[in-house]
Design a protein around this motif. Structure first.
Motif, mmCIF file in Angstrom:
data_model
loop_
_atom_site.group_PDB
_atom_site.id
_atom_site.type_symbol
_atom_site.label_atom_id
_atom_site.label_comp_id
_atom_site.label_asym_id
_atom_site.label_seq_id
_atom_site.Cartn_x
_atom_site.Cartn_y
_atom_site.Cartn_z
ATOM 1 N N GLN A 259 0.793 -1.024 -0.041
ATOM 2 C CA GLN A 259 0.143 0.214 -0.120
ATOM 3 C C GLN A 259 0.940 1.207 0.155
ATOM 4 N N HIS A 312 -5.431 -0.350 -0.059
ATOM 5 C CA HIS A 312 -4.490 0.528 -0.584
ATOM 6 C C HIS A 312 -4.962 1.758 -1.481
ATOM 7 N N SER A 328 -5.095 -5.688 -4.410
ATOM 8 C CA SER A 328 -6.171 -5.989 -5.053
ATOM 9 C C SER A 328 -6.622 -7.624 -5.594
#
Lengths: 375, 397
Positions: A259, A312, A328
């Motif tokens: 991230q 994310h 993801s």
């Protein structure tokens, strides 16, 4: 005409899609919502439900109590200015500055939130001639709200910071204005109009941007960014991000799923994990494809705004390009043409998406990304 | 479905077993209900929505992983850790429904280990053990056999603290525990089967090779280069003890509750009777931790809040102690994580940087196989392995 485009975790029917045309770019699908030009639309995405406000109306959808696809509609006494979808309840802020909360269940209602009065700046309380203390002014006018799984924060027009309902901190000075307030799972990041960043909450995973990992009860100036004018901030689950007026991107905190957008290699080629970056890391972003096509300086593709979900991070560059990094697995980062991976550990462009830097918005849920675009 | 799997599936929690856990857990209630009824009907081949339920179970596991990683681990509510463990069990079953080939079993075995490390599995130990056996079906052999260590003979060394030859319980109580006197207890664990069995590293590989454990990389946990990683014990053993001499980084299996993870290994040791002596009545639980690594692993000067018996199975460790009274002169780190750790390098003192250290009384000793070191609460200790080493520590209140 505004459209809402969604990608990410939707197993509970948190979002209802437009039927038929599903071929939106990069795996995004259009949400069926009664948007209109007149009404301002406000959205907040929780883990198991979403909250959407249009004018005075509040719609909540998802797994509210028993089953997926549950739906609740409520009406507030005034237009809704902001929402913050928490775990047990959703915070609702009206244009009047009144704060309400709604429990997440089928039979529910807007309940007024009573904030405790901040301590007066001078301890000498004014007394009337009869010896009783003068009545406190009415409930504070709330301007910003945010919440995470362990945090519910509000900031008033008089710069009092609340861990709802108690007052944590009072920023001194009339000139001080809050520009942006964001919350991770257990930390908060606040940006002032003059570009200073303050953090507080749990910093044991580096969330607070300080070299020493600890918990701070009250807002502390982020020393490492002091002197740099910051224009946008974001708070993910356990990470944070900031963009400066120079167009520099900084990220810090936990990098367990990429991230932070910082690829870490060990000498043997092994990925080092999990990694905590307690101090803000300045990014050297990959060159944008548009800078190859035309005569343009790198300034044209400088990062402009940043957004974050649980694990994310998304970035809008000045050229309108959308860049993504992090987890993801549930489609949080949309679909890319290359093979589908569980996470990206460096920022990559989402091809086929161009955003207008003026009007388009991004809203991140914990495991979701929502674009609000003018089409 | 594989008949063995059907048998195993019968050990999965039923709805009535978990109902209580799910009181305020909206998503876990919805998802686990679906998964439980799916597994119950699986035999009668009425399986519907397999794909959807598998996806929901994965989401439940990931969601509770996030909740477990929010806040201090010690303050994570137990029901969250239980839901995580139950989610992992179901996730494993869905994976095994897809395939039971060795690759898939390995993935499942990794999930089981993670459930063990983060979740709370106490209520389902029968399922855990059966599943572990099923997943480990194939024997682990090393491509190149690991060495069998030689039992070492006792070395002469100086010891700055009292030494006692396998003291009786009463001697231990009056001379060590009550006066809070660190003491080297000689030849106290000679009877452990571990003393002989564990010298054969292939035995450890056999029993524990498939388990995933947290490994510390880098010689010292307070340094910047330090990191932690989850690895299979077999990879760790091959890298650190295999014949291949490499420029390997030092990896240390440290402070890990290996024996609750691998019950078979627990049979080789026993909790010393000394741990029953306690200020609390009845005595509290004893935390048993394993410390396995090559020569050169270092635990920097730090202290622990409990009584500690450090027992040496093989290899020897150089230990430097300092009393709790000298805490102010030992320069503890500022951070919450390292507040119990000193900034000094006890093996090479730097008086210029840390002048107060001059006034500290240090006690040196060498811990050798068969011996235990008793350390009262809050005593500072620095530990360095002089050879490939396996120690077991017992902490109690």
């Amino acid at each position: 005409m505004r459209r809402l485009l969604f990608t990410g975790f939707n197993a509970f029917g948190q979002h209802e899609f437009v039927t038929g045309d599903t071929d939106s770019a990069a795996g995004f699908r259009e949400i069926n919502a009664p948007l209109s030009e007149q009404n301002q639309c406000t959205i907040s995405v929780g883990w198991r439900y979403s909250a959407l406000a249009l004018g005075r109306k509040l719609y909540m959808r998802g797994l509210l109590e028993f089953e997926p696809h549950e739906c609740v509609t409520l009406e507030a006494v005034d237009n809704i200015k902001a929402l913050a979808a928490g775990e047990a309840y959703c915070l609702v802020l009206l244009h009047s500055g009144q704060l309400y909360r709604v429990s997440i269940k089928i039979k529910t209602e807007l309940q007024a939130v009573r904030l405790e009065a901040p301590p007066r700046p001078n301890s000498a309380t004014k007394r009337s001639i009869f010896g009783t203390t003068k009545a406190q002014p009415g409930s504070p006018i709330v301007e910003h709200i945010a919440c995470g799984s362990h945090m519910n924060v509000a900031v008033s027009s008089e710069n009092a910071v609340y861990s709802i309902p108690s007052c944590l901190h009072q920023f001194p000075g009339r000139q001080f204005r809050v520009k942006q307030l964001e919350c991770g799972h257990e930390h908060a990041v606040l940006l002032s109009r003059n570009g200073d960043v303050y953090t507080w909450g749990n910093g044991l995973r580096g969330q607070l941007g300080q070299s020493v990992l600890k918990t701070e009860e009250t807002p502390h100036l982020l020393e490492a960014l002091a002197g740099i004018k910051i224009t946008r901030i974001a708070a993910g689950g356990w990470h944070s991000a900031a963009i400066s007026a120079f167009g520099d991107l900084y990220t810090w905190g936990l990098n367990c799923s990429g991230q932070l957008g910082i690829r870490v290699m060990k000498p043997g080629g092994l990925l080092k994990e999990p990694t905590v970056y307690p101090l803000p890391q300045l990014h050297d972003l990959p060159e944008c494809s548009c800078s190859k096509n035309q005569e343009s300086s790198s300034d044209d593709c400088a990062p402009l705004r940043v957004f974050a979900g649980s694990r994310h991070t998304l970035l809008i560059r000045r050229c309108g390009g959308l860049w993504v990094s992090g987890w993801s697995k549930y489609g949080q980062l949309g679909k890319r043409s290359d093979r589908q991976v569980e996470f990206l550990d460096a920022f990559q462009a989402l091809e086929r998406i161009r955003l207008s830097q003026e009007t388009d918005q991004i809203i991140c849920g914990p495991w979701a990304t929502l674009l609000c675009v003018e089409s | 479905m594989d008949p063995i799997l059907i048998k195993l599936a019968k050990l999965l929690p039923r709805l009535e077993d978990v109902e209580e856990l799910l009181d305020n857990e909206v998503e876990a209630r919805y998802i686990l209900k679906k998964a439980i009824s799916f597994m119950e009907n699986c035999e009668s081949s009425k399986c519907v929505d397999e794909e959807e339920i598998r996806y929901l179970i994965c989401a439940l596991v990931d969601r509770n992983w996030e909740r477990i990683h929010t806040g201090h681990f010690s303050s994570v509510p137990l029901n969250i850790r239980k839901i995580y463990a139950i989610g992992c069990y179901f996730k494993i079953f869905f994976l095994l429904l897809e395939s039971t080939d060795p690759g898939q079993r390995e993935i499942c075995s990794g999930i089981l280990d993670e459930a063990q490390l983060l979740g709370c599995m106490e209520d389902w130990s029968e399922l855990k053990i059966s599943l572990m056996q099923y997943l480990d079906d194939e024997k682990v052999g090393a491509s190149v056999p690991l060495p069998i260590l030689m039992p070492s003979t006792r070395l002469q060394s100086t010891c700055d603290i009292p030494q006692m030859e396998a003291p009786s319980l009463n001697e231990f109580k009056t001379q060590c525990f009550t006066p809070r006197q660190p003491t080297l207890l000689l030849n106290t664990i000679k009877h452990w089967p571990a003393m002989e069995k564990w010298l054969d590293l292939n035995y450890l590989l056999q029993i524990a090779g498939n388990r995933t454990v947290p490994i510390e990389i880098g010689s010292n946990y307070a340094s910047d280069e330090w990191s932690q990683q989850l690895v299979k014990i077999r990879d760790f053993l091959q890298r650190q003890f295999g014949s291949e001499e490499g420029s390997q980084e030092i990896e240390y299996l440290a402070q890990h509750e290996l024996f609750s993870q691998i019950p078979a290994l627990k049979k080789d040791i026993s909790i010393p009777d000394y741990c029953t002596i306690s200020g609390d009545d009845p005595p509290g639980a004893v935390d048993i931790k394993a410390w396995l690594g090559p020569a050169g692993t270092i635990s920097p000067m730090h202290y622990d809040p409990k009584h500690n018996l450090l027992c040496q199975v093989f290899g020897s460790k150089k230990i430097i102690l300092a009393a709790p009274e000298d805490t102010d002169k030992l320069y503890p780190h500022d951070s919450e994580f390292l507040g119990n750790t000193s900034q000094i390098d006890a093996a090479s003192l730097d008086f210029e940087k840390y002048p107060l250290v001059k006034e500290v009384k240090f006690y040196d000793l060498l811990l050798q196989p068969g011996d235990c070191l008793y350390m009262p609460p809050k005593w500072w200790h620095y530990v360095r392995s002089e050879a490939p080493s396996f120690s077991v520590s017992f902490w109690w209140e």
